[in-house]
Design a protein around this motif. Structure first.
Motif, PDB file in Angstrom:
ATOM      1  N   LYS A 166       1.514  31.785  18.195  1.00 41.24           N
ATOM      2  CA  LYS A 166       0.702  32.724  18.976  1.00 41.24           C
ATOM      3  C   LYS A 166      -0.418  31.992  19.700  1.00 41.24           C
ATOM      4  O   LYS A 166      -0.907  30.945  19.249  1.00 41.24           O
ATOM      5  CB  LYS A 166       0.102  33.792  18.061  1.00 41.24           C
ATOM      6  CG  LYS A 166      -0.902  33.266  17.040  1.00 41.24           C
ATOM      7  CD  LYS A 166      -1.427  34.405  16.166  1.00 41.24           C
ATOM      8  CE  LYS A 166      -2.516  33.927  15.201  1.00 41.24           C
ATOM      9  NZ  LYS A 166      -2.990  35.024  14.327  1.00 41.24           N
ATOM     10  N   GLY A 170      -5.739  36.075  22.514  1.00 44.81           N
ATOM     11  CA  GLY A 170      -4.774  37.032  23.043  1.00 44.81           C
ATOM     12  C   GLY A 170      -4.746  38.273  22.180  1.00 44.81           C
ATOM     13  O   GLY A 170      -5.460  38.387  21.186  1.00 44.81           O
ATOM     14  N   SER A 171      -3.903  39.236  22.575  1.00 49.94           N
ATOM     15  CA  SER A 171      -3.785  40.476  21.824  1.00 49.94           C
ATOM     16  C   SER A 171      -2.433  41.110  22.076  1.00 49.94           C
ATOM     17  O   SER A 171      -1.717  40.752  23.025  1.00 49.94           O
ATOM     18  CB  SER A 171      -4.898  41.457  22.214  1.00 49.94           C
ATOM     19  OG  SER A 171      -4.803  41.794  23.592  1.00 49.94           O
ATOM     20  N   LEU A 172      -2.068  42.061  21.214  1.00 49.45           N
ATOM     21  CA  LEU A 172      -0.849  42.860  21.351  1.00 49.45           C
ATOM     22  C   LEU A 172       0.409  42.001  21.463  1.00 49.45           C
ATOM     23  O   LEU A 172       1.335  42.325  22.211  1.00 49.45           O
ATOM     24  CB  LEU A 172      -0.962  43.790  22.566  1.00 49.45           C
ATOM     25  CG  LEU A 172      -2.101  44.802  22.528  1.00 49.45           C
ATOM     26  CD1 LEU A 172      -2.141  45.588  23.828  1.00 49.45           C
ATOM     27  CD2 LEU A 172      -1.964  45.738  21.343  1.00 49.45           C
ATOM     28  N   LYS A 173       0.458  40.913  20.743  1.00 46.54           N
ATOM     29  CA  LYS A 173       1.623  40.032  20.700  1.00 46.54           C
ATOM     30  C   LYS A 173       1.952  39.407  22.054  1.00 46.54           C
ATOM     31  O   LYS A 173       3.041  38.852  22.235  1.00 46.54           O
ATOM     32  CB  LYS A 173       2.858  40.772  20.179  1.00 46.54           C
ATOM     33  CG  LYS A 173       2.917  40.898  18.664  1.00 46.54           C
ATOM     34  CD  LYS A 173       4.280  41.421  18.239  1.00 46.54           C
ATOM     35  CE  LYS A 173       4.407  41.452  16.732  1.00 46.54           C
ATOM     36  NZ  LYS A 173       5.735  41.944  16.320  1.00 46.54           N
ATOM     37  N   SER A 174       1.054  39.494  23.003  1.00 41.72           N
ATOM     38  CA  SER A 174       1.310  38.893  24.306  1.00 41.72           C
ATOM     39  C   SER A 174       1.386  37.376  24.172  1.00 41.72           C
ATOM     40  O   SER A 174       0.465  36.738  23.668  1.00 41.72           O
ATOM     41  CB  SER A 174       0.201  39.276  25.286  1.00 41.72           C
ATOM     42  OG  SER A 174       0.383  38.651  26.528  1.00 41.72           O
ATOM     43  N   GLY A 175       2.507  36.796  24.616  1.00 48.27           N
ATOM     44  CA  GLY A 175       2.690  35.351  24.540  1.00 48.27           C
ATOM     45  C   GLY A 175       3.053  34.842  23.167  1.00 48.27           C
ATOM     46  O   GLY A 175       3.036  33.626  22.937  1.00 48.27           O
ATOM     47  N   CYS A 176       3.408  35.750  22.244  1.00 49.28           N
ATOM     48  CA  CYS A 176       3.737  35.346  20.866  1.00 49.28           C
ATOM     49  C   CYS A 176       5.246  35.173  20.694  1.00 49.28           C
ATOM     50  O   CYS A 176       6.044  35.795  21.398  1.00 49.28           O
ATOM     51  CB  CYS A 176       3.228  36.389  19.870  1.00 49.28           C
ATOM     52  SG  CYS A 176       1.435  36.538  19.795  1.00 49.28           S
ATOM     53  N   CYS A 193       8.832  37.060  24.127  1.00 50.41           N
ATOM     54  CA  CYS A 193       8.843  37.635  25.473  1.00 50.41           C
ATOM     55  C   CYS A 193      10.072  37.141  26.227  1.00 50.41           C
ATOM     56  O   CYS A 193       9.980  36.373  27.179  1.00 50.41           O
ATOM     57  CB  CYS A 193       7.567  37.266  26.219  1.00 50.41           C
ATOM     58  SG  CYS A 193       6.070  37.739  25.339  1.00 50.41           S
ATOM     59  N   GLN A 268       7.509  43.616  21.066  1.00 50.40           N
ATOM     60  CA  GLN A 268       6.106  43.937  21.288  1.00 50.40           C
ATOM     61  C   GLN A 268       5.774  45.409  21.082  1.00 50.40           C
ATOM     62  O   GLN A 268       4.616  45.796  21.218  1.00 50.40           O
ATOM     63  CB  GLN A 268       5.679  43.519  22.697  1.00 50.40           C
ATOM     64  CG  GLN A 268       5.630  42.012  22.895  1.00 50.40           C
ATOM     65  CD  GLN A 268       5.170  41.646  24.293  1.00 50.40           C
ATOM     66  OE1 GLN A 268       5.770  42.042  25.276  1.00 50.40           O
ATOM     67  NE2 GLN A 268       4.085  40.887  24.377  1.00 50.40           N
TER      68      GLN A 268
END
Length: 367
Positions: A166, A170-176, A193, A268
């Motif tokens: 991760k 960041g937040s909300l699993k963005s880019g995880c 993603c 996500q």
């Protein structure tokens, strides 16, 4: 609440000169009143008014007037009339809600004295985890810290272990990304993603090298759900508790909480269920709020009754963590219950409010 909303607007864009603040405000409101408000009123009305009329017999004419009032008199996007079920409340109570377009200005307004260090810890996951460990709270150990432009070592990725990769901010699993090790086939599966999961080591390594090159990333063990959660919800992804604490009478207290259950096949996306903060039980949905969420209501009925395990301990961890950030009015905490105990994943200064509003005005929620 009217005063707080007004302060949020007046104190927005605090880093800019007041002349620029005025230009931004004039530009935004001109576009809103001349163009965007009318289009959004029409879109919300055509998409949702017939269903609300069928279910609750609220005339489409009345809905149109309410939507125009919301958009033109309060400058609130009309979609929230249905998202927050504002049709159940008199107009005087519409500002008891907080709306996403006011964030992060709302949180900054409530925490005007938030220190640089506190904001840094809220946005820097590695330093946050180290701070929580120093306080004796159950954070997450970092296996590897990848700096900018560094590749992720293959010997780390493919070492017969499951990992969660991760961004440090960041937040909300963005880019995880979730890298699963499948012991039965001695292979790997990468979720993230991407349209489809990846299985071959070569493709996984190539994608991660491309997607993580421009950011500071952390590699951590991939957490699993406690059996009481995995057996009840039949979820393979990590179930996360979003618990909000706020300062009340100079001490952190729990304000509200949601249980986020991952939707299978959607990395996500989650189904969020309200948790009663006094008992830790999932809250049944008010029948008046079911117009646009029948499938979710049916799922919740199949899942209740259910008490979140170790609830008092979860509340205690979040409130103790907030003791280190008394200069921040409210914090959204992410926690998980694993076979090895509770883990405090992160704290969020700019936490989202919409999901917590679905049962009513946030500031009216009581234990």
């Amino acid at each position: 609440m009217v005063h707080l909303h007004r302060r949020t607007f007046v104190e927005a864009w605090a880093g800019y000169p007041r002349v620029l603040w005025c230009l931004i405000a004039v530009y935004s409101y001109t576009l809103w009143y001349l163009f965007y408000s009318w289009g959004q009123v029409y879109s919300a009305w055509t998409r949702r008014s017939a269903k609300l009329f069928k279910e609750h017999h609220l005339s489409r004419h009345r809905q149109a007037l309410d939507l125009l009032t919301l958009a033109l008199l309060h400058s609130i996007p009309p979609a929230y009339y249905y998202k927050c079920h504002l049709y159940l409340y008199p107009e005087q109570q519409w500002l008891d809600f907080v709306y996403d377009h006011e964030l992060p200005h709302w949180h900054s307004m409530l925490s005007p004295n938030a220190s640089v260090e506190s904001k840094h810890l809220m946005s820097h996951k590695q330093d946050f985890s180290l701070k929580m460990t120093q306080l004796g709270l159950p954070g997450i150990a970092t296996v590897y810290e990848k700096m900018l432009a560094d590749p992720l070592p293959k010997e780390l990725l493919f070492n017969q272990q499951s990992l969660f990769i991760k961004p440090n901010s960041g937040s909300l699993k963005s880019g995880c990304y979730a890298l699963h090790y499948r012991s039965e086939v001695r292979g790997y599966l990468l979720e993230g993603c991407h349209e489809e999961p990846l299985y071959t080591e070569e493709k996984i390594s190539l994608l991660l090298d491309q997607m993580t090159r421009a950011k500071h990333y952390l590699v951590q063990p991939l957490l699993e759900n406690h059996s009481l959660l995995s057996d009840h919800f039949k979820a393979s992804g990590l179930i996360v508790i979003r618990l909000v604490t706020h300062i009340l009478n100079s001490a952190p207290k729990t304000l509200c909480a949601q249980l986020g259950v991952p939707i299978e096949g959607q990395f996500q996306s989650v189904n969020s269920y309200t948790i009663h903060i006094g008992s830790g039980a999932l809250v049944e949905v008010d029948p008046r709020l079911t117009v646009f969420r029948k499938k979710k209501v049916q799922r919740l009925k199949a899942l209740t009754p259910f008490d979140v395990p170790q609830w008092l301990e979860i509340v205690g961890i979040a409130e103790k963590a907030h003791q280190a950030f008394l200069d921040i009015h409210s914090i959204g905490w992410d926690l998980a219950i694993t076979p090895n105990g509770i883990r405090l994943l992160e704290g969020n200064f700019n936490w989202g409010v919409t999901a917590h509003h679905r049962q009513g005005p946030l500031f009216n929620i009581q234990p």
